[in-house]
Enzyme design. Structure first.
Site, PDB file in Angstrom:
ATOM      1  N   GLY A   1       0.828  -1.195   0.000  1.00 56.63           N
ATOM      2  CA  GLY A   1       0.000   0.000   0.000  1.00 56.63           C
ATOM      3  C   GLY A   1       0.866   1.249   0.000  1.00 56.63           C
ATOM      4  O   GLY A   1       2.035   1.213   0.385  1.00 56.63           O
ATOM      5  N   CYS A   2       0.312   2.364  -0.432  1.00 54.60           N
ATOM      6  CA  CYS A   2       1.112   3.588  -0.539  1.00 54.60           C
ATOM      7  C   CYS A   2       1.603   4.057   0.829  1.00 54.60           C
ATOM      8  O   CYS A   2       2.807   4.227   1.043  1.00 54.60           O
ATOM      9  CB  CYS A   2       0.332   4.676  -1.266  1.00 54.60           C
ATOM     10  SG  CYS A   2      -1.312   5.040  -0.599  1.00 54.60           S
TER      11      CYS A   2
END
Length: 314
Positions: free
Chosen positions: A115-116
């Protein structure tokens, strides 16, 4: 030889960015699905199983469904959703974390792209837990800001609407119940006993992200100051192509005493900063939420799996 590539979910933000990064590549042959069949399981299964590599750029439930549609033992899947990031059967797609992470990406047929926010958090915390500097029970806190592109098509339309709500002019904190979907991987990959307190903000700019973890030196497992922590991080990422550790924050490190979040937009680069003092130390990771935080990381993993230069197309 051209590898056959299918993007399941090409119309979403991440899928479109991956597709754009393939422009001009002669080693890739895209498999495209008719628009009216994008949600047809049989049509998607056909595309997945004729591919060498399939990217899943889908909501979590749809990604699980898509992975189950794969019956070709030679098809390798790269999932950009949250669905498989804590699954031990899937490689975690952050090759800079360790030689073992990179080796698993090379050999695996199933890779989960981080995930970012998790990418930024893990880039800071993982090396320090592995080196015994942050104990597994340390009460970690994380603050982060992101451009609105990471919030999806609906949010992008809201931010780019000329008649938008004036509240969108200001940063907006969210995930107020401390149940953000990136928390499980942040905890698991870093080997923490507890999920961190996580305070993300979405802000009025398109892309780019900073993730910040403050540390109290007196609570660390080893007696260590800011300069030593910076050296530990620099050693961990020594030789990395895309992750660079800046000198200890001081004169000349930045043009001004600010860390803007959007300066790496459009790249696959990540910069790590260490600042503060020997009592209260701040770690910050800056990158593009659509680059190293999403599509760039996915393409980097593909390149590694293909056995070519990991920076191809990046």
């Amino acid at each position: 030889m051209a590898y056959k590539i299918f993007i399941d979910g090409k119309e979403g933000t991440t899928g479109l960015k991956i597709y754009e990064r393939f422009a001009g590549r002669k080693d890739i042959q895209m498999i495209l699905i008719d628009d009216e069949k994008r949600k047809d399981p049989a049509a998607r299964a056909e595309c997945i199983n004729m591919s060498d590599f399939t990217f899943l750029c889908l909501p979590d439930a749809a990604a699980v469904e898509a992975a189950a549609l794969c019956s070709n033992p030679n098809t390798r899947i790269i999932d950009a959703s949250t669905a498989h990031r804590t699954n031990p059967d899937w490689a975690y797609g952050f090759p800079e974390l360790s030689a073992a992470h990179r080796a698993k990406i090379v050999s695996s047929k199933r890779v989960a792209v981080p995930g970012c926010y998790a990418s930024g958090f893990i880039s800071l915390v993982y090396p320090l837990t592995k080196r015994g500097i942050i104990a597994s029970d340390y009460p970690v806190v994380c603050h982060a800001v992101s451009g609105y592109s990471g919030a999806g098509k609906k949010a992008i339309a809201q931010y780019e609407d000329p008649g938008r709500n004036p509240e969108l002019d200001s940063p907006r904190q969210y995930a107020l119940t401390q149940s953000h979907k990136h928390l499980p991987e942040m905890k698991k990959i870093c080997g923490l006993d507890y999920e961190p307190i996580f305070n993300p903000y979405v802000c009025d700019y398109f892309s780019g992200m900073t993730v910040t973890v403050p540390l109290h030196a007196r609570m660390l497992a080893k007696k260590i100051g800011a300069a030593e922590i910076r050296e530990q991080l620099a050693d961990h990422y020594n030789g990395s192509r895309f992750v660079q550790v800046a000198p200890l924050m001081g004169e000349g490190v930045l043009p001004e005493a600010f860390i803007p979040a959007n300066t790496l937009s459009g790249t696959n680069n990540m910069q790590i900063f260490v600042y503060g003092n020997d009592d209260r130390i701040c770690l910050c990771s800056r990158f593009d939420n659509l680059g190293k935080g999403a599509s760039g990381a996915a393409v980097q993993c593909l390149n590694i799996m293909m056995g070519i230069d990991e920076g191809t197309g990046l």
